[in-house]
Design an enzyme around this catalytic site. Sequence first.
Site, PDB file in Angstrom:
ATOM      1  N   SER A  91       0.821  -1.221   0.000  1.00 37.27           N
ATOM      2  CA  SER A  91       0.000   0.000   0.000  1.00 37.27           C
ATOM      3  C   SER A  91       0.849   1.263   0.000  1.00 37.27           C
ATOM      4  O   SER A  91       1.663   1.478   0.911  1.00 37.27           O
ATOM      5  CB  SER A  91      -0.919   0.012   1.219  1.00 37.27           C
ATOM      6  OG  SER A  91      -1.543   1.281   1.304  1.00 37.27           O
TER       7      SER A  91
ATOM      8  N   ARG B  93       1.229  10.027  -3.835  1.00 38.89           N
ATOM      9  CA  ARG B  93       1.422   8.914  -4.782  1.00 38.89           C
ATOM     10  C   ARG B  93       0.651   9.117  -6.092  1.00 38.89           C
ATOM     11  O   ARG B  93       0.930   8.456  -7.090  1.00 38.89           O
ATOM     12  CB  ARG B  93       1.008   7.587  -4.152  1.00 38.89           C
ATOM     13  CG  ARG B  93      -0.485   7.509  -3.830  1.00 38.89           C
ATOM     14  CD  ARG B  93      -0.864   6.182  -3.228  1.00 38.89           C
ATOM     15  NE  ARG B  93      -2.233   6.193  -2.735  1.00 38.89           N
ATOM     16  CZ  ARG B  93      -2.872   5.112  -2.328  1.00 38.89           C
ATOM     17  NH1 ARG B  93      -2.268   3.946  -2.338  1.00 38.89           N
ATOM     18  NH2 ARG B  93      -4.106   5.180  -1.898  1.00 38.89           N
TER      19      ARG B  93
ATOM     20  N   ASN C  52      -7.967 -20.456 -16.092  1.00 41.02           N
ATOM     21  CA  ASN C  52      -8.716 -19.350 -16.716  1.00 41.02           C
ATOM     22  C   ASN C  52      -7.781 -18.199 -17.087  1.00 41.02           C
ATOM     23  O   ASN C  52      -7.899 -17.612 -18.161  1.00 41.02           O
ATOM     24  CB  ASN C  52      -9.814 -18.847 -15.763  1.00 41.02           C
ATOM     25  CG  ASN C  52     -10.938 -19.858 -15.610  1.00 41.02           C
ATOM     26  OD1 ASN C  52     -11.166 -20.679 -16.486  1.00 41.02           O
ATOM     27  ND2 ASN C  52     -11.632 -19.817 -14.481  1.00 41.02           N
TER      28      ASN C  52
ATOM     29  N   ARG D 233      -4.356 -15.034 -20.866  1.00 40.03           N
ATOM     30  CA  ARG D 233      -3.139 -14.221 -20.824  1.00 40.03           C
ATOM     31  C   ARG D 233      -1.922 -14.868 -21.473  1.00 40.03           C
ATOM     32  O   ARG D 233      -0.875 -14.231 -21.558  1.00 40.03           O
ATOM     33  CB  ARG D 233      -2.828 -13.804 -19.385  1.00 40.03           C
ATOM     34  CG  ARG D 233      -3.949 -13.036 -18.710  1.00 40.03           C
ATOM     35  CD  ARG D 233      -4.192 -11.682 -19.344  1.00 40.03           C
ATOM     36  NE  ARG D 233      -5.315 -10.984 -18.708  1.00 40.03           N
ATOM     37  CZ  ARG D 233      -5.722  -9.769 -19.029  1.00 40.03           C
ATOM     38  NH1 ARG D 233      -5.105  -9.106 -19.985  1.00 40.03           N
ATOM     39  NH2 ARG D 233      -6.751  -9.232 -18.435  1.00 40.03           N
TER      40      ARG D 233
HETATM   41  C1  LIG Z   1      -6.808  -9.085 -24.586  1.00 42.29           C
HETATM   42  C2  LIG Z   1      -7.638  -8.565 -23.453  1.00 42.29           C
HETATM   43  C3  LIG Z   1      -8.122  -7.274 -23.475  1.00 42.29           C
HETATM   44  C4  LIG Z   1      -8.879  -6.770 -22.417  1.00 42.29           C
HETATM   45  N1  LIG Z   1      -9.316  -5.486 -22.444  1.00 42.29           N
HETATM   46  C5  LIG Z   1     -10.003  -4.973 -21.378  1.00 42.29           C
HETATM   47  C6  LIG Z   1     -10.443  -3.607 -21.344  1.00 42.29           C
HETATM   48  O1  LIG Z   1     -10.221  -2.853 -22.274  1.00 42.29           O
HETATM   49  N2  LIG Z   1     -11.076  -3.158 -20.237  1.00 42.29           N
HETATM   50  C7  LIG Z   1     -11.377  -3.977 -19.182  1.00 42.29           C
HETATM   51  O2  LIG Z   1     -11.993  -3.538 -18.205  1.00 42.29           O
HETATM   52  N3  LIG Z   1     -11.002  -5.279 -19.194  1.00 42.29           N
HETATM   53  C8  LIG Z   1     -10.308  -5.792 -20.244  1.00 42.29           C
HETATM   54  N4  LIG Z   1      -9.901  -7.097 -20.228  1.00 42.29           N
HETATM   55  C9  LIG Z   1     -10.231  -7.913 -19.067  1.00 42.29           C
HETATM   56  C10 LIG Z   1     -11.413  -8.863 -19.345  1.00 42.29           C
HETATM   57  O3  LIG Z   1     -12.580  -8.145 -19.631  1.00 42.29           O
HETATM   58  C11 LIG Z   1     -11.657  -9.771 -18.126  1.00 42.29           C
HETATM   59  O4  LIG Z   1     -12.118  -9.001 -17.040  1.00 42.29           O
HETATM   60  C12 LIG Z   1     -10.395 -10.464 -17.684  1.00 42.29           C
HETATM   61  O5  LIG Z   1      -9.740 -11.017 -18.794  1.00 42.29           O
HETATM   62  C13 LIG Z   1     -10.709 -11.544 -16.648  1.00 42.29           C
HETATM   63  O6  LIG Z   1     -11.457 -12.552 -17.254  1.00 42.29           O
HETATM   64  P1  LIG Z   1     -12.712 -13.194 -16.551  1.00 42.29           P
HETATM   65  O7  LIG Z   1     -13.752 -12.154 -16.318  1.00 42.29           O
HETATM   66  O8  LIG Z   1     -13.050 -14.392 -17.366  1.00 42.29           O
HETATM   67  O9  LIG Z   1     -12.029 -13.635 -15.137  1.00 42.29           O
HETATM   68  P2  LIG Z   1     -12.728 -13.969 -13.771  1.00 42.29           P
HETATM   69  O10 LIG Z   1     -13.578 -12.851 -13.290  1.00 42.29           O
HETATM   70  O11 LIG Z   1     -11.642 -14.449 -12.883  1.00 42.29           O
HETATM   71  O12 LIG Z   1     -13.702 -15.152 -14.158  1.00 42.29           O
HETATM   72  C14 LIG Z   1     -13.218 -16.457 -14.445  1.00 42.29           C
HETATM   73  C15 LIG Z   1     -14.353 -17.257 -15.061  1.00 42.29           C
HETATM   74  O13 LIG Z   1     -15.409 -17.411 -14.102  1.00 42.29           O
HETATM   75  C16 LIG Z   1     -16.664 -17.358 -14.762  1.00 42.29           C
HETATM   76  N5  LIG Z   1     -17.424 -16.211 -14.280  1.00 42.29           N
HETATM   77  C17 LIG Z   1     -16.927 -15.055 -13.793  1.00 42.29           C
HETATM   78  N6  LIG Z   1     -17.890 -14.229 -13.429  1.00 42.29           N
HETATM   79  C18 LIG Z   1     -19.027 -14.863 -13.697  1.00 42.29           C
HETATM   80  C19 LIG Z   1     -20.388 -14.489 -13.558  1.00 42.29           C
HETATM   81  N7  LIG Z   1     -20.761 -13.300 -13.079  1.00 42.29           N
HETATM   82  N8  LIG Z   1     -21.322 -15.370 -13.955  1.00 42.29           N
HETATM   83  C20 LIG Z   1     -20.971 -16.558 -14.449  1.00 42.29           C
HETATM   84  N9  LIG Z   1     -19.695 -16.982 -14.605  1.00 42.29           N
HETATM   85  C21 LIG Z   1     -18.741 -16.136 -14.241  1.00 42.29           C
HETATM   86  C22 LIG Z   1     -16.405 -17.262 -16.244  1.00 42.29           C
HETATM   87  O14 LIG Z   1     -16.308 -18.565 -16.790  1.00 42.29           O
HETATM   88  C23 LIG Z   1     -15.034 -16.613 -16.273  1.00 42.29           C
HETATM   89  O15 LIG Z   1     -14.340 -16.807 -17.466  1.00 42.29           O
HETATM   90  C24 LIG Z   1      -9.171  -7.612 -21.296  1.00 42.29           C
HETATM   91  C25 LIG Z   1      -8.683  -8.919 -21.274  1.00 42.29           C
HETATM   92  C26 LIG Z   1      -7.918  -9.395 -22.317  1.00 42.29           C
HETATM   93  C27 LIG Z   1      -7.404 -10.823 -22.238  1.00 42.29           C
END
Ligand SMILES: Cc1cc2nc3c(=O)[nH]c(=O)nc-3n(C[C@H](O)[C@H](O)[C@H](O)COP(=O)(O)OP(=O)(O)OC[C@H]3O[C@@H](n4cnc5c(N)ncnc54)[C@H](O)[C@@H]3O)c2cc1C
Length: 216
Positions: free
Chosen positions: A82, A150, A172, A177
């Site tokens: 922090s 900061r 995941n 990534r």
């Molecule tokens: C190339 C790239 C570009 C991106 N650009 C942006 C951007 O411009 N702005 C931005 O804010 N983010 C961006 N992201 C982030 C992206 O939107 C995701 O938040 C991030 O990759 C995490 O993925 P996730 O939500 O699947 O992960 P987690 O939240 O860890 O979820 C993991 C898995 O759990 C399940 N899950 C999660 N939540 C739920 C739910 N509510 N209901 C049901 N199942 C669920 C799904 O299967 C999900 O894939 C980017 C990501 C990538 C890889």
Amino acid sequence: MKVELLSHFGDDLMVVNAARVSYGKSKINFDQKDESLIKYLVQHKHFSVFKHPQVQFRLTFPIFVERQVFKHQIGIEANSISGRYVDFSDTYYMIEKFRKQSKSSKQGSEGFLSVEDNEIAKKVYLQAINVARASYEHLLALGVSKEQARAVLPLALESQCIWTGSILALKNLWEQRLDPHTQEETREGVARPMLEAVKNIQGGPFKHTLKAFGYL
Ligand SMILES: Cc1cc2nc3c(=O)[nH]c(=O)nc-3n(C[C@H](O)[C@H](O)[C@H](O)COP(=O)(O)OP(=O)(O)OC[C@H]3O[C@@H](n4cnc5c(N)ncnc54)[C@H](O)[C@@H]3O)c2cc1C
């Protein structure tokens, strides 16, 4: 950037025993049948059993990478250093090779700057960090709180966190990534070293799980 594996809990046997409890069964040793069972579980998306094993890392990374890693939340907990309490304004992520903005993709980069322009970019980058750092120190010297001062520090500032996630949460994260569309610093600085660290755990406790996920 640094990825240190601090601890791990569970193994492939934990995964199959979580599945076998459906039949009131449990095993002490992992065998050939369990290898097939792990494959079956992945193929049929019976992912809940992969939430039991956990891996913990200490991650040291610039704030712009931390922000991307922290978007992954399900099955994960992370606690960061922090800037309200600690002055960690002395370490910054240095870019040696600057990439050009991609013309075809809004979120990517492609190719590199010429050698001459790269040298200029390095100077500009370093200069900006030095100005930001000097401004931070100046604000502290005026008696401004760390939590406010900061605000002038750049995204290149190196942060650190303790990151704990299930082997499913890691899957995941790796799926997204390790993809070429992911920013290189996050892919090669965090996601890939995390995978290599789990692969290299002595005794290979997650060998069959990693194989079934397609990472071995
Ligand atoms: C190339 C790239 C570009 C991106 N650009 C942006 C951007 O411009 N702005 C931005 O804010 N983010 C961006 N992201 C982030 C992206 O939107 C995701 O938040 C991030 O990759 C995490 O993925 P996730 O939500 O699947 O992960 P987690 O939240 O860890 O979820 C993991 C898995 O759990 C399940 N899950 C999660 N939540 C739920 C739910 N509510 N209901 C049901 N199942 C669920 C799904 O299967 C999900 O894939 C980017 C990501 C990538 C890889």
